[in-house]
Every structure is written in C-alpha cells, then in structure tokens.
Scaffold this active site. Sequence first.
Site, PDB file in Angstrom:
ATOM      1  N   HIS A   1     -20.525 -37.944   7.615  1.00  0.00           N
ATOM      2  CA  HIS A   1     -20.390 -36.905   6.591  1.00  0.00           C
ATOM      3  C   HIS A   1     -19.945 -37.485   5.250  1.00  0.00           C
ATOM      4  O   HIS A   1     -19.453 -36.739   4.397  1.00  0.00           O
ATOM      5  CB  HIS A   1     -19.368 -35.844   7.023  1.00  0.00           C
ATOM      6  CG  HIS A   1     -19.845 -34.953   8.123  1.00  0.00           C
ATOM      7  ND1 HIS A   1     -19.978 -35.378   9.425  1.00  0.00           N
ATOM      8  CD2 HIS A   1     -20.227 -33.647   8.119  1.00  0.00           C
ATOM      9  CE1 HIS A   1     -20.407 -34.381  10.178  1.00  0.00           C
ATOM     10  NE2 HIS A   1     -20.574 -33.320   9.413  1.00  0.00           N
TER      11      HIS A   1
ATOM     12  N   GLU B   1     -32.649 -28.568   9.926  1.00  0.00           N
ATOM     13  CA  GLU B   1     -32.962 -29.239   8.664  1.00  0.00           C
ATOM     14  C   GLU B   1     -34.444 -29.561   8.516  1.00  0.00           C
ATOM     15  O   GLU B   1     -34.989 -29.502   7.410  1.00  0.00           O
ATOM     16  CB  GLU B   1     -32.125 -30.522   8.531  1.00  0.00           C
ATOM     17  CG  GLU B   1     -30.662 -30.291   8.197  1.00  0.00           C
ATOM     18  CD  GLU B   1     -29.811 -29.945   9.415  1.00  0.00           C
ATOM     19  OE1 GLU B   1     -28.625 -29.619   9.233  1.00  0.00           O
ATOM     20  OE2 GLU B   1     -30.346 -30.018  10.549  1.00  0.00           O
TER      21      GLU B   1
END
Length: 664
Positions: free
Chosen positions: A468, A399
């Site tokens: 998440h 990322e």
Amino acid sequence: MMTKADGGSGGFSPSDLLEMHQRMLLIRGFEERVAVLYRDGLVPGFVHLSIGQEASAVGACWPLRSDDVITSTHRGHGHCLAKGLEPLGMFAELMGRAEGTNRGRGGSMHIADPRIGIFGANGIVAAGLPIAVGAATASQIRGGDAVAVAFFGDGAVAQGAFHEALNLAAVWRLPVIFFCENNGYSEFSPTEAQHATTLERRAAGYAMQFHHVDGNDVVATATTMDAAVDGARSGSGPVIVEASTYRWHGHYEGDPQRYRSAEELAAWQERDPLVHHRQRLIDADISEAEIKTLEESVADRLDEEMERARTLSAPSPSALFDFVLRERPAIAASPAPTGGESEIRTMDAIRTALEAELATDERVFLAGIDLGDGGNVFGLTRGLRERFGDRVRDTPISENAIVGLAVGAAMAGMHPVVEVMYLDFLGVCLDQLLNQAAKLPFMTGGSAEMGLTVRTQFGAGRSSGSQHSQSLEALLAHIPGLTVVMPSTPADTYGLLRAAIQDPNPVVFIENRLLYGMKGPAPADDYLLPLGRSAVVRPGSDITVVSVSRMVHEAIAAAEEVAGEGISVEVIDLRTVAPLDLDPVFESLKKTSRILIAHEAVVPFGIGAEIAARVAREAFWDLDAPVERIGAAATPPPYAPELEQAWLPGRQAIAAALRRLSAV
C-alpha cells in the site's frame, strides 16, 4: 433460466435466409483466402481462423444495429465481417497495408473499427469482456437502448476478467450479452479438462439468464439472439449465450493439432453450417440457380478485393509514431494563485475539480470502490452522488473490471474517471492499461477514442506496508500511450485533474495521500494547467533539483536548509512524468551545472534514470559534476516505522546530497 433454440426457418423470410447465407459465405471465403495468403507469406504474424464457426458469428450479430457494440477475440474475423466490416480493408490490414482497416497497426488479432461498433478483436483472453461492460455502461448512462455483445471462447471462463465483468454487469443490470463460442478447446486443451463446472451453472451464480444454442445453426442462433438482445434493450439485464460449435483449423495456422483426432474433425465437418443452411434455402423453395449466383457473386467479390489489397502500399516508416497519442487541446496556463487568495486543501481541490467536470461535461462519470455512497475511503467524493446521481457509481472490488469499463466507455465517447484505490493495486488491472487503454488508439489506426482518467494514490510514511506504499510511476511511464501526472500542490491538483479529464488520451493521475490535508492558495474556478509542463518552483543558481509530488516539498525544505550555507538551489517540479518536460531542466543547468533528481520511488530504473540519461545526452557540456539521484532503498516498503524512515528518502538525504554536489 435456460432456454434452447433449434432450427427450421425460425419465421425468417426467404430474403433473410439468403442474407444469412451470404454473410456466412463471406466469412468462409475470406478466411479460406487468408489461409492461402498466410501460407504464401503475404500475411505476417499470427492468424487464428474460425472456419466452421460462421453460423455463430452471423447469428449473434444478426439482430444488432450500427450503434450496438461488439468486442471480439483473437479469432475475430467472422465477428467483424458479420458486424459489417468491409473485406477489402480487412485483407489490407492482414497484409500490413497502410490502407488497411487499422492502417497496418492491428493485424489479425487486433482488427477493429470502433466507428461501426467493433471495439476490437483482442489478443488477451477475456480482455474484451470488461470493455463490453464499459460500452454497455455508456449506453445505460445516456439513457439509450444500444447493447453490447462480448464474444469469448470457452477458455476465457477461467480468467478473472470474465468473472469481474459478469459480476459488475449483473450488479448494474447492464445491456450486455456475453456470447460464448464453445468450440470444445481452450487452445490445445479440451473444455472438460479446463473447467470444474458448466457455463450454465456459472450463469446461475450471477443470477443471469442462460441460453444454449447450436452454434452451427444460424437460424437457431439468430432466434436466440433476437430474444436476448430485445431483453437487454428493454432493461432486463445481462444474458449469457453459449453456442456449441467447432473450428476446423488449428488454434493457429501451422498448429500440428496433435490434441484431436481426424475422426472428431470429420464428424464436425459433417455438420458444416453452410451446407446445412444451403439445404434450408432449398427447402424454402429458393432455386439452386439463385443460390449458385449468390455463391459466385461472393467469391468474385472476395477475389477482386483480395487482389486489390495486394496492390496497396505498406505504411511509411516515417509514420511510425502516428496514433500513439491524440493531439492535446491547447491549454494556456492560467496565472498561478498567490498567497493573497483564500486557501484550499488538496482533498477539496480534487472534489471541486471532479464537480466542475461533471457539471460542465455530460460525458464525464465517476466509478470506483465506495466512491458514490461512501464518498471514497478518504472522503474525497462526498456529496457528488447526491448531486449527479447515476453518474457517480460504486463498483464491486474489481479493479480489472473498473479500468476495463473505463476503456469501453471511452471508446463509446464518454470521458470516464475511475478510481483504483491504491497505486499498488494497478498490478491487478495492468492489462487494461498496458494492452488496452494505451494500445487501442494505436492498434486501431487512430479510430479508437480513449479519453479516460484513472485516479489513484500512493504515499509511504504511515506504516502502510509493502502493498500500500509503492511509488510505481516509472512502470506506467514506460508504457507508450499513457500520460502519467503527479501533482504536488492543491492548485496544481485542481488544474491538472481538470486538464486530465478533458484530455483525449488515457491519463493516470497519481495523488499522494500525505498531501490530501495540505493547504495552499485556492485557484480560480476556470484554472487549468496544460499536461506535460514542468515548473520552476524555487529559483536558484548553484544546483538544480528535479522532483515530483510530495518530494518537491522535501526538496524545497532541503534547499532552504542549505541556503544558510551559501548554496543556492533551484527546484523544478515535473508535475507530469509522462511526457517529461525537461526544457526547464536544461535551461536551469546552463547556470547551475549541477543536478540532483529526487523521487519517492526506489532508485534503480526509476524516472531519475531516464532524466539522468537525457541530461547526459543533451546537457553534457553544461555539467560540472556527476548526476546525483535520491530515492527509496531498493527493497519493498517496510512496515516498522524505524525501517520505513530508513527506507524513505526525505529532506535530510536531499540536503546531504546538495552539500556533496556543491563541494565537487
């Protein structure tokens, strides 16, 4: 592969050798004067000098063209001067003057000029490496032969950004040279105490060529870089160059330097790159008089430009807000689609919006984990790689590198759209949003382009657990320079995503995965929605509800539920949480006098707190009841369905709050 280079004239002409000397004199003289200015209080903040390292900067930049890019470090004066930045602007910048290179917004650690390929000195260790990867990606996509050089110190090798950037560059065979100035110290710590292995061995792990060079020898460095740059231009992939050198001053000006001995410093000063190169000039039959004339000319120029910089004015306080955001293109809101048109799912709206921008703007490309061949974990981008080829790219699970490449590519004039798979994962790459994308336009005095979009998604309710499911828009909205968008319908998703990609500012586009299958009226192909505009999505007269994303639908459902009890609720969809458009809210409160703010994020410090504060200040006299807020409980998102439902706000909680408000 490892190669070594040593001195001699290297086949360079006498005029080349003189030019190298001139550039090193410029760097040395500039920094010697900066040291005095700092001592005298004329340069505020931190200053990190590279005196002793001039040969590595000049040699590394020697083969570079104006369209090539460099990224630098907190010790970046030499790199900037070697790439062509003018001393006058740099003096003025370090003194905080309005006519400085970055208009007094960057200073020593952040000096940059993207217009000539200097994508920034950087106060964050290793942060420039992913940005250089982005610049190299832009060159590769355009089919050009420009290269990027990422300067870094030996300490940066311990950073995750180093490894992510090198791996991505190797996988994509990008035209980038990673240039390590190994001066023996990571801040105060010797190199051998910081690393378990050598940079050469790390290069082998990334299947990269490796070159070691005497960084105090400008000819050896330039010779090595000539070969590395030629290879990168011809498509041979990334290279690591390690230049051994030494800084004469401390890590920063004022550093007591207790970590090294006077004998060590003296030994390196015996290897002064300027003294040794001066002897090379004499050996090349360049007269002492000509060398002396050059030295005096450089000194006179620096004295003149330093004195001129002293006379320049500081920025006006009225200019404080300049360069935070670029002016957005004027977008007239298209007529909203109604139920008479065909329907589209949110997931299809995303794909068609991306397809439209890829088709109409060659600057646009997509990158992310399994975005190309895999079509995204939710299938949102299926078919785009087949149509647009290399402009739809799969990345490693990195990322930091993903967002960093977006920053570098945007600075190179592209309009990247990168995907971070889950909103929670922004913690992994927050530096590239917080300290790079959001700040570089400001720190460069408006010269850095930053038209990039980061797509990500969130959504609790499916037992995805604490890592998440989070709704973190308030964290992002707190960062000046970022635009944060959260659509609620398929048509809004299409119109706002296209507007985000066209916008010249960094945009984080947050989708709710529970809405991907939602159907709604299909927008026209040219449908656009301006960023930063709220919308009344359900009229009412008794209570105003302000919400965003999936919670808008929960608010509408709650409003329908209490309508049978005689409570008329107006629902406003923010659409964009940064910037906030509260004008429709203030207008609504003139008739309702009551407000409820509902979001999926936890209540403390959420966007509801900002809205409540603004309402209390700007619409206080319209209120007949306290401001109410609804959001998730102040815990991480739980896994067990029973706990998650107790944690997650919904229509029943909103309806109960509406009843309480109506009774006040």
